[in-house]
Write an enzyme that holds these catalytic residues in place. Structure first.
Site, PDB file in Angstrom:
ATOM      1  N   ASN A   8       0.827  -1.202   0.000  1.00 17.49           N
ATOM      2  CA  ASN A   8       0.000   0.000   0.000  1.00 17.49           C
ATOM      3  C   ASN A   8       0.864   1.256   0.000  1.00 17.49           C
ATOM      4  O   ASN A   8       0.360   2.364   0.178  1.00 17.49           O
ATOM      5  CB  ASN A   8      -0.935   0.002   1.220  1.00 17.49           C
ATOM      6  CG  ASN A   8      -2.009  -1.072   1.104  1.00 17.49           C
ATOM      7  OD1 ASN A   8      -2.540  -1.323   0.030  1.00 17.49           O
ATOM      8  ND2 ASN A   8      -2.328  -1.724   2.212  1.00 17.49           N
ATOM      9  N   ASP A  68       9.851  -6.232   0.266  1.00 18.42           N
ATOM     10  CA  ASP A  68      10.245  -5.764   1.598  1.00 18.42           C
ATOM     11  C   ASP A  68      11.632  -5.162   1.435  1.00 18.42           C
ATOM     12  O   ASP A  68      12.536  -5.799   0.891  1.00 18.42           O
ATOM     13  CB  ASP A  68      10.252  -6.893   2.631  1.00 18.42           C
ATOM     14  CG  ASP A  68      10.149  -6.330   4.047  1.00 18.42           C
ATOM     15  OD1 ASP A  68       9.276  -5.482   4.295  1.00 18.42           O
ATOM     16  OD2 ASP A  68      10.946  -6.723   4.918  1.00 18.42           O
ATOM     17  N   ALA A  69      11.758  -3.936   1.851  1.00 15.70           N
ATOM     18  CA  ALA A  69      13.001  -3.211   1.609  1.00 15.70           C
ATOM     19  C   ALA A  69      13.399  -2.434   2.842  1.00 15.70           C
ATOM     20  O   ALA A  69      12.572  -2.157   3.718  1.00 15.70           O
ATOM     21  CB  ALA A  69      12.830  -2.265   0.412  1.00 15.70           C
TER      22      ALA A  69
END
Length: 202
Positions: A8, A68-69
């Protein structure tokens, strides 16, 4: 082929939709299909990305790709890592990009070692039970600039100095940023994996 993008975060969505355009697949933001987000209880990028991808696939019945960072600062032992988005909250700030940058600059005052790297881990699943998730990891070395530079990008971009360019990610055009960035590198790997393992088999 439709693929749910399990995020999101508007900045991530914009970057990934542009990066995946050459594949000819339709990336659909999960927020347009359902409400809520997956829990991210893990301490590694790959585990959290897998959890998000499985959650989105279970909610929609479609293949899903999740990112995912985070920022790993050498002087902080690799932190904030998976907690990058919430970095500033441990110092009493409200969670947002501006406060994250402010907190980082404060914590880096007097720190000689400015080395860091950004990591983006993309995980794709065809279904929640997919035994063969696609995994792509992009990593780029940066230095923490002493002050904000540039108006573009999002997150920590204004203080992520790319040494070979002498500019922060916030100073680069979208196209140039995508060429150098951790997410750009991961997305190019994931494009090829999707092409080989999902589209070729369709």
């Amino acid at each position: 082929m439709q693929i749910v993008l399990a995020s999101n975060n508007r900045g991530k969505l914009q970057e990934l939709q542009a990066l995946f355009a050459p594949l000819g697949v339709e990336l659909i933001a999960q927020g347009t299909l359902f409400e809520g987000e997956a829990e991210e209880p893990h301490c590694t990028f790959v585990e959290n990305a897998l959890a998000k991808a499985r959650f989105a696939a279970a909610k929609t019945g479609l293949p899903a790709i999740a990112d995912d960072a985070g920022l790993c600062v050498a002087a902080f032992g690799g932190q904030p890592g998976v907690q990058t988005a919430y970095y500033c909250t441990q110092f009493g700030y409200e969670k947002n990009d501006t406060n994250n940058v402010t907190a980082l600059l404060e914590q880096m005052q007097g720190v000689a070692d400015r080395r860091a790297h950004m990591v983006s881990t993309l995980v794709g699943v065809r279904s929640p039970q997919d035994p063969e998730p696609l995994i792509a990891i992009g990593r780029v070395g940066v230095e923490i600039a002493p002050q904000r530079q540039g108006q573009g990008g999002f997150g920590f971009d204004p203080v992520l100095l790319v040494p070979e360019l002498g500019q922060t990610f916030a100073q680069l055009s979208e196209e140039r940023k995508n060429h150098y960035s951790h997410r750009g590198r991961a997305a190019r790997q994931m494009q090829e994996l999707v092409r080989q393992h999902w589209l070729a088999a369709a």
